[in-house]
Enzyme design. Structure first.
Site, PDB file in Angstrom:
ATOM      1  N   TRP A 104       0.833  -1.212   0.000  1.00 14.82           N
ATOM      2  CA  TRP A 104       0.000   0.000   0.000  1.00 14.82           C
ATOM      3  C   TRP A 104       0.855   1.243   0.000  1.00 14.82           C
ATOM      4  O   TRP A 104       0.516   2.246  -0.624  1.00 14.82           O
ATOM      5  CB  TRP A 104      -0.980  -0.016   1.164  1.00 14.82           C
ATOM      6  CG  TRP A 104      -2.046  -1.055   0.996  1.00 14.82           C
ATOM      7  CD1 TRP A 104      -2.227  -2.174   1.751  1.00 14.82           C
ATOM      8  CD2 TRP A 104      -3.084  -1.084  -0.005  1.00 14.82           C
ATOM      9  NE1 TRP A 104      -3.308  -2.889   1.285  1.00 14.82           N
ATOM     10  CE2 TRP A 104      -3.847  -2.257   0.221  1.00 14.82           C
ATOM     11  CE3 TRP A 104      -3.428  -0.245  -1.058  1.00 14.82           C
ATOM     12  CZ2 TRP A 104      -4.941  -2.603  -0.585  1.00 14.82           C
ATOM     13  CZ3 TRP A 104      -4.522  -0.585  -1.862  1.00 14.82           C
ATOM     14  CH2 TRP A 104      -5.251  -1.744  -1.618  1.00 14.82           C
ATOM     15  N   ASP A 174      -1.396   6.722   6.511  1.00 15.92           N
ATOM     16  CA  ASP A 174      -2.451   5.839   6.012  1.00 15.92           C
ATOM     17  C   ASP A 174      -2.684   4.804   7.111  1.00 15.92           C
ATOM     18  O   ASP A 174      -1.890   3.894   7.295  1.00 15.92           O
ATOM     19  CB  ASP A 174      -2.001   5.156   4.714  1.00 15.92           C
ATOM     20  CG  ASP A 174      -3.005   4.103   4.240  1.00 15.92           C
ATOM     21  OD1 ASP A 174      -4.057   3.934   4.887  1.00 15.92           O
ATOM     22  OD2 ASP A 174      -2.732   3.448   3.207  1.00 15.92           O
ATOM     23  N   LYS A 198     -12.063  -1.767   7.296  1.00 13.68           N
ATOM     24  CA  LYS A 198     -11.284  -2.747   8.073  1.00 13.68           C
ATOM     25  C   LYS A 198     -11.613  -2.630   9.556  1.00 13.68           C
ATOM     26  O   LYS A 198     -12.087  -3.575  10.155  1.00 13.68           O
ATOM     27  CB  LYS A 198      -9.797  -2.582   7.800  1.00 13.68           C
ATOM     28  CG  LYS A 198      -9.456  -3.158   6.433  1.00 13.68           C
ATOM     29  CD  LYS A 198      -8.346  -2.489   5.701  1.00 13.68           C
ATOM     30  CE  LYS A 198      -8.315  -2.977   4.253  1.00 13.68           C
ATOM     31  NZ  LYS A 198      -7.559  -2.081   3.390  1.00 13.68           N
TER      32      LYS A 198
HETATM   33  C1  LIG Z   1      -7.141  -1.585   2.251  1.00 15.08           C
HETATM   34  C2  LIG Z   1      -6.074  -0.568   2.279  1.00 15.08           C
HETATM   35  C3  LIG Z   1      -6.037   0.492   1.363  1.00 15.08           C
HETATM   36  C4  LIG Z   1      -7.027   0.627   0.223  1.00 15.08           C
HETATM   37  O1  LIG Z   1      -8.219   1.079   0.693  1.00 15.08           O
HETATM   38  P1  LIG Z   1      -9.419   1.411  -0.328  1.00 15.08           P
HETATM   39  O2  LIG Z   1     -10.415   1.982   0.632  1.00 15.08           O
HETATM   40  O3  LIG Z   1      -9.829   0.129  -0.937  1.00 15.08           O
HETATM   41  O4  LIG Z   1      -8.936   2.387  -1.310  1.00 15.08           O
HETATM   42  C5  LIG Z   1      -5.033   1.427   1.499  1.00 15.08           C
HETATM   43  N1  LIG Z   1      -4.117   1.342   2.474  1.00 15.08           N
HETATM   44  C6  LIG Z   1      -4.114   0.325   3.358  1.00 15.08           C
HETATM   45  C7  LIG Z   1      -3.065   0.285   4.419  1.00 15.08           C
HETATM   46  C8  LIG Z   1      -5.090  -0.641   3.297  1.00 15.08           C
HETATM   47  O5  LIG Z   1      -5.089  -1.660   4.172  1.00 15.08           O
END
Ligand SMILES: *Cc1c(COP(=O)(O)O)cnc(C)c1O
Length: 362
Positions: A104, A174, A198
């Protein structure tokens, strides 16, 4: 009411707390006092504004977020934030520091490179992303526009156990896969973003927590929808938000508060992960992917001796009602995602299954 629910180890969208789902079920057809579903009301109605504002108030209380930070509910996922962050914070002349800790992080870097100069200030690449760089391994740029980290690496199963020291440079995280999984010191960050699916609710809502000081840092003439100021000055109601997703996120945050807040869920999550790592470390049959000091408390990744054995593990687990254990397609192996809503008893069930599998195969 009885439910036939399996144990859901999915990496995301992920398990939600049963009490949250049951409340949503009770209120689906008619929101109490409103006589319509939350999906049927105007996003400009007082009823929806109170759903939105209550969710934001509860987030402030849950994570102790002062009014100098704006809390936004956007769409487009964390993936759109990969672009919005540099568009809003990085102007033409300056450099930004990104720490490359896996799948990511690399996607975030790719988008930032469209906008400006990106310095890779640290990487776990040479170790196959099995660890998080230490402070002394970072090469931070003096005067960088911001430093970007991925607080939990969902695919590889690593996590920052303590934040890097970035001095006066704004820290952007993030936090999609570990937001509100433990206490946070909001003052250390200037911007946190997370897709909700999540740790915080259903897919389709992206939480952005941003220090107001950053809103005026740069960049005129941004496209309206990609400018944080649009959403900040309209309290996340510039256009129609994901009304149902905001409602669900609100229920989830209330549930976290009812448990006792972030210190309580932090202890529960630490206990869950410690139990599972102890089992993985017990015999050598299961092989942890992440280096010990960088282990994620959210996504526990491990391998078995062969891919055939891993496939059998996943198939037998599925048959036993333990779903979603297959590792990300890019790295293989096994991944148990055990976010906030994953029940503690589920860890015991997995451990019991792992012991049985080892006895049969080992
Ligand atoms: C799942 C995830 C993403 C992507 O998220 P979306 O909402 O599908 O764009 C980005 N960064 C991390 C760390 C993730 O676990």
């Amino acid at each position: 009411m009885s439910h036939n629910r399996i144990l859901n180890f999915s990496a995301g969208p992920a398990a939600l707390p049963l009490p949250v789902l049951e409340q949503a079920q009770r209120e689906l057809v008619s929101l109490p006092g409103i006589g319509m579903s939350v999906m049927e009301i105007s996003h400009r109605s007082e009823a929806f504004k109170s759903v939105l504002n209550n969710a934001i108030d509860d987030i402030r209380k849950l994570a102790n977020i002062p009014s100098s930070y704006k809390i936004l509910m956007l769409q487009g996922g964390a993936s759109l934030q990969f672009l919005m962050v540099p568009m809003n914070l990085l102007d033409g002349g300056s450099t930004t520091d990104y720490i490359d800790t896996g799948t990511w992080a690399k996607k975030a870097i790719k988008e930032a490179e469209r906008v400006g100069e990106v310095n890779i200030a640290g990487t776990g690449k040479t170790e196959g992303y099995s660890l998080i760089p230490t402070q002394s391994e970072l090469t931070l740029t003096p005067g960088a526009a911001y430093v970007h980290i991925t607080s939990n690496n969902t695919v590889e199963g690593t996590q920052w156990s303590a934040l890097p020291d970035v001095g006066d440079t704004p820290l952007v995280s993030d936090s999609s896969s570990d937001i509100f999984s433990k206490p946070i010191d909001i003052g250390r960050y200037d911007l946190i973003y997370a897709g909700a699916q999540k740790n915080l609710g259903p897919a389709g809502v992206t939480l952005v927590i941003i220090n107001e000081d950053l809103l005026e840092r740069c960049c005129d003439n941004l496209p309206t929808m990609l400018d944080y100021r649009t959403h900040a000055s309209n309290d996340s109601l510039y256009n129609t938000p994901n009304t149902f997703g905001v409602y669900m996120l609100g229920l989830m945050v209330k549930w976290l508060r009812s448990l006792g807040g972030l210190s309580t869920i932090g202890k529960v999550n630490a206990r869950k992960a410690a139990k599972l790592y102890k089992e993985i470390d017990r015999s050598g049959f299961y092989r942890p992917r992440a280096s010990k000091k960088s282990r994620s408390l959210m996504n526990i990744t491990f391998r078995l001796e062969t891919e055939e054995l891993e496939a059998m593990f996943v198939n037998e687990a599925n048959a036993a009602g333990l779903k979603g254990l297959k590792g990300h397609r890019s790295v293989g192996g096994i991944r148990a995602s055990i976010y906030n809503a994953f029940p503690e008893e589920g860890i015991d069930t997995l451990i019991e299954f792992m012991r049985g599998f080892e006895q049969r195969m080992g």
